[in-house]
Design a protein around this motif. Structure first.
Motif, PDB file in Angstrom:
ATOM      1  N   ILE A 156      -4.337   2.850  -4.684  1.00 24.59           N
ATOM      2  CA  ILE A 156      -2.885   2.665  -4.836  1.00 24.59           C
ATOM      3  C   ILE A 156      -2.203   3.048  -3.532  1.00 24.59           C
ATOM      4  CG2 ILE A 156      -0.846   3.241  -6.217  1.00 24.59           C
ATOM      5  CD1 ILE A 156      -2.688   4.103  -8.477  1.00 24.59           C
ATOM      6  N   ALA A 157      -1.346   2.150  -3.054  1.00 28.01           N
ATOM      7  CA  ALA A 157      -0.588   2.419  -1.827  1.00 28.01           C
ATOM      8  C   ALA A 157       0.863   2.646  -2.190  1.00 28.01           C
ATOM      9  CB  ALA A 157      -0.702   1.220  -0.884  1.00 28.01           C
ATOM     10  N   ASN A 158       1.426   3.736  -1.719  1.00 30.72           N
ATOM     11  CA  ASN A 158       2.841   3.984  -2.015  1.00 30.72           C
ATOM     12  C   ASN A 158       3.540   4.611  -0.817  1.00 30.72           C
ATOM     13  OD1 ASN A 158       4.902   3.738  -4.035  1.00 30.72           O
ATOM     14  ND2 ASN A 158       4.991   5.972  -4.092  1.00 30.72           N
ATOM     15  N   ARG A 159       4.843   4.343  -0.740  1.00 31.17           N
ATOM     16  CA  ARG A 159       5.672   4.867   0.342  1.00 31.17           C
ATOM     17  C   ARG A 159       5.770   6.383   0.259  1.00 31.17           C
ATOM     18  NH1 ARG A 159      11.700   2.622  -0.073  1.00 31.17           N
ATOM     19  NH2 ARG A 159      11.520   3.807  -2.005  1.00 31.17           N
ATOM     20  N   THR A 160       5.937   6.906  -0.943  1.00 31.03           N
ATOM     21  CA  THR A 160       6.090   8.354  -1.124  1.00 31.03           C
ATOM     22  C   THR A 160       4.764   8.940  -1.602  1.00 31.03           C
ATOM     23  OG1 THR A 160       8.351   7.901  -1.814  1.00 31.03           O
ATOM     24  CG2 THR A 160       7.518  10.103  -2.281  1.00 31.03           C
ATOM     25  N   SER A 161       4.161   9.810  -0.799  1.00 31.17           N
ATOM     26  CA  SER A 161       2.796  10.261  -1.131  1.00 31.17           C
ATOM     27  C   SER A 161       2.759  11.160  -2.362  1.00 31.17           C
ATOM     28  CB  SER A 161       2.156  10.944   0.073  1.00 31.17           C
ATOM     29  OG  SER A 161       2.941  12.039   0.446  1.00 31.17           O
ATOM     30  N   GLU A 162       3.812  11.969  -2.577  1.00 33.81           N
ATOM     31  CA  GLU A 162       3.802  12.887  -3.716  1.00 33.81           C
ATOM     32  C   GLU A 162       3.674  12.124  -5.042  1.00 33.81           C
ATOM     33  OE1 GLU A 162       3.326  15.844  -3.867  1.00 33.81           O
ATOM     34  OE2 GLU A 162       4.093  16.569  -5.793  1.00 33.81           O
ATOM     35  N   ARG A 163       4.413  11.026  -5.140  1.00 40.68           N
ATOM     36  CA  ARG A 163       4.421  10.249  -6.383  1.00 40.68           C
ATOM     37  C   ARG A 163       3.049   9.622  -6.659  1.00 40.68           C
ATOM     38  NH1 ARG A 163       9.175   5.833  -7.474  1.00 40.68           N
ATOM     39  NH2 ARG A 163       9.290   6.083  -9.706  1.00 40.68           N
ATOM     40  N   VAL A 164       2.423   9.080  -5.615  1.00 42.34           N
ATOM     41  CA  VAL A 164       1.134   8.405  -5.806  1.00 42.34           C
ATOM     42  C   VAL A 164       0.035   9.444  -6.049  1.00 42.34           C
ATOM     43  CG1 VAL A 164       0.525   8.169  -3.351  1.00 42.34           C
ATOM     44  CG2 VAL A 164      -0.339   6.523  -4.980  1.00 42.34           C
ATOM     45  N   ARG A 165       0.173  10.618  -5.455  1.00 42.63           N
ATOM     46  CA  ARG A 165      -0.813  11.690  -5.652  1.00 42.63           C
ATOM     47  C   ARG A 165      -0.838  12.096  -7.142  1.00 42.63           C
ATOM     48  NH1 ARG A 165      -1.071  16.791  -5.892  1.00 42.63           N
ATOM     49  NH2 ARG A 165       1.167  17.126  -5.739  1.00 42.63           N
ATOM     50  N   ASN A 183      -1.804   5.267   2.489  1.00 43.30           N
ATOM     51  CA  ASN A 183      -0.434   5.035   2.958  1.00 43.30           C
ATOM     52  C   ASN A 183      -0.070   3.562   2.776  1.00 43.30           C
ATOM     53  OD1 ASN A 183      -0.114   7.658   3.795  1.00 43.30           O
ATOM     54  ND2 ASN A 183      -0.892   7.224   5.866  1.00 43.30           N
ATOM     55  N   PHE A 184       1.226   3.342   2.624  1.00 45.53           N
ATOM     56  CA  PHE A 184       1.707   1.962   2.460  1.00 45.53           C
ATOM     57  C   PHE A 184       2.054   1.407   3.844  1.00 45.53           C
ATOM     58  CE2 PHE A 184       4.606  -0.663  -0.604  1.00 45.53           C
ATOM     59  CZ  PHE A 184       4.119  -1.838  -0.069  1.00 45.53           C
ATOM     60  N   ASP A 185       1.012   1.152   4.667  1.00 43.48           N
ATOM     61  CA  ASP A 185       1.245   0.533   5.977  1.00 43.48           C
ATOM     62  C   ASP A 185       0.150  -0.493   6.241  1.00 43.48           C
ATOM     63  OD1 ASP A 185      -1.039   1.783   7.390  1.00 43.48           O
ATOM     64  OD2 ASP A 185       0.101   3.626   7.114  1.00 43.48           O
ATOM     65  N   THR A 186       0.422  -1.412   7.135  1.00 39.02           N
ATOM     66  CA  THR A 186      -0.462  -2.566   7.340  1.00 39.02           C
ATOM     67  C   THR A 186      -1.877  -2.149   7.702  1.00 39.02           C
ATOM     68  OG1 THR A 186       1.420  -3.920   7.940  1.00 39.02           O
ATOM     69  CG2 THR A 186      -0.714  -4.725   8.668  1.00 39.02           C
ATOM     70  N   GLN A 187      -2.010  -1.131   8.547  1.00 39.81           N
ATOM     71  CA  GLN A 187      -3.337  -0.693   8.977  1.00 39.81           C
ATOM     72  C   GLN A 187      -4.160  -0.177   7.789  1.00 39.81           C
ATOM     73  OE1 GLN A 187      -4.522  -1.459  11.786  1.00 39.81           O
ATOM     74  NE2 GLN A 187      -6.469  -0.459  11.328  1.00 39.81           N
ATOM     75  N   SER A 188      -3.561   0.667   6.969  1.00 39.30           N
ATOM     76  CA  SER A 188      -4.278   1.235   5.812  1.00 39.30           C
ATOM     77  C   SER A 188      -4.616   0.144   4.797  1.00 39.30           C
ATOM     78  CB  SER A 188      -3.429   2.305   5.122  1.00 39.30           C
ATOM     79  OG  SER A 188      -2.913   3.202   6.057  1.00 39.30           O
ATOM     80  N   LEU A 189      -3.678  -0.769   4.568  1.00 39.57           N
ATOM     81  CA  LEU A 189      -3.913  -1.842   3.593  1.00 39.57           C
ATOM     82  C   LEU A 189      -5.035  -2.762   4.089  1.00 39.57           C
ATOM     83  CD1 LEU A 189      -0.184  -2.707   2.754  1.00 39.57           C
ATOM     84  CD2 LEU A 189      -1.814  -1.623   1.216  1.00 39.57           C
ATOM     85  N   LYS A 190      -5.015  -3.051   5.390  1.00 42.25           N
ATOM     86  CA  LYS A 190      -6.025  -3.945   5.976  1.00 42.25           C
ATOM     87  C   LYS A 190      -7.432  -3.370   5.806  1.00 42.25           C
ATOM     88  CE  LYS A 190      -6.990  -6.400  10.240  1.00 42.25           C
ATOM     89  NZ  LYS A 190      -6.701  -6.492  11.651  1.00 42.25           N
ATOM     90  N   GLN A 191      -7.559  -2.068   6.010  1.00 40.25           N
ATOM     91  CA  GLN A 191      -8.873  -1.416   5.886  1.00 40.25           C
ATOM     92  C   GLN A 191      -9.451  -1.552   4.482  1.00 40.25           C
ATOM     93  OE1 GLN A 191      -8.670   2.687   7.126  1.00 40.25           O
ATOM     94  NE2 GLN A 191      -8.420   2.083   9.252  1.00 40.25           N
TER      95      GLN A 191
END
Ligand code: NAP
Length: 289
Positions: A156-165, A183-191
């Motif tokens: 799960i990728a989310n902008r706010t880490s506390e909520r996704v944790r 993290n909700f960013d292109t690099q993390s999603l691509k991986q």
């Protein structure tokens, strides 16, 4: 279609409460089905501020309203006022549908099963699949708990880490499979994406009026993905356009919207509503706006 039965002292009321509320399609959907099935019922939308939630529930009970929906921001905060919720809704920690039975309020989360049904009906295989969910709000909670028993891997990728944790922690208590957050960013999603079979957008990115936006760059999605976008306005979001253009199978949020309404309707009335006709009517409505 016949005219609706005129309102009389026998007419029964169903409703939705939310803040804001004027965007809701639920009155359109349920009143269409009530009319089609010749039921002497009406469905209304009430604007209920969070400060007034408790009083509004007391009022609903006092008026003997047999069924109602809740939407943003009440899906979680309503729980202390509900007498009983089923196991899935307990896990999710949110409900959207309530029935008054023998003076007790019973809660369910029909978003969860409605979303899962939309995926299955679109031909998406879920068993043992690897899933990436964008967002960790109410809809992400509903869909992730609906799918978790079947899938093998969830990120799960989310902008706010506390909520996704917190969400990942709750899911791990339910099933001991590989579940993680990024993290909700292109690099993390691509991986992650190389391994993924099903990508689900539960964020409002791309929703009207910001229809040119997509939650994920077209450059990093691949054609083996099944892409499910929960957004239903517009019917074809930028994410769906990108998905289809590269050959992915894709599904928008309209069927989930209809399914969650149909599950509520059946529970309240013991009658099966017509899914196909309301879909055509909603499409007409959404295309007009
Ligand atoms: P919510 O509880 O407010 O959660 C929204 C999620 O989207 C949060 O994870 C939030 O991240 C993220 N988000 C919002 N704006 C963002 C942005 N600009 N960039 C990155 N992340 C962003 O809302 P919800 O109830 O889950 O609903 C989410 C969407 O699903 C809405 O568009 C809603 O219409 C749709 N939905 C559709 C159906 C259906 O039947 N098709 C049913 C339910 C919901 P943060 O945690 O960082 O704030």
């Amino acid at each position: 279609m016949e005219k609706p039965i005129p309102i009389s002292a026998k007419t029964r009321i169903f409703c939705i409460i939310g803040h804001p509320i004027t965007h809701s399609f639920s009155p359109f959907i349920h009143n269409y089905w009530f009319k089609e099935l010749g039921l002497d019922f009406r469905y209304l939308a009430f604007h209920v501020h969070p400060d007034q939630l408790k009083q509004s529930i007391k009022g609903i009970k006092a008026l003997n309203i047999k069924g109602f929906n809740v939407t943003i921001p009440h899906k979680e905060t309503i729980l202390p006022f509900i007498d009983k919720v089923d196991v899935l809704a307990q896990d999710i920690g949110a409900i959207n549908t309530i029935k008054l039975e023998e003076a007790k309020l019973i809660g369910r989360n029909t978003d969860a099963l409605g979303g899962k049904k939309a995926l299955l009906d679109a031909g998406c295989k879920i068993k043992n699949k690897k899933v990436l969910i964008l967002g960790a709000g109410g809809a992400a909670r509903a869909i992730s708990f609906a799918l978790i028993e079947d899938i093998d891997y969830l990120v799960i990728a989310n902008r706010t880490s506390e909520r996704v944790r917190i969400l990942v922690g709750d899911l791990i208590k339910k099933k001991n499979c590989e579940i993680k957050y990024i993290n909700f960013d292109t690099q993390s999603l691509k991986q992650e994406l190389g391994e993924i079979d099903i990508l689900i957008n539960t964020t409002p990115i791309g929703m009207f009026p910001n229809i040119s936006k997509s939650p994920i760059s077209k450059e990093i999605i691949h054609s083996d993905l099944f892409i499910f976008d929960l957004v239903y306005n517009p019917l074809e979001t930028q994410l769906l356009k990108d998905a289809i253009s590269i050959g992915c199978k894709a599904q928008g949020g309209l069927d989930m919207l209809i399914n969650q309404g149909a599950l509520a309707f059946e529970w309240w009335t013991n009658k099966k509503p017509n899914i196909d006709k309301i879909k055509d009517k909603l499409i007409e409505n959404l295309m007009r706006n």
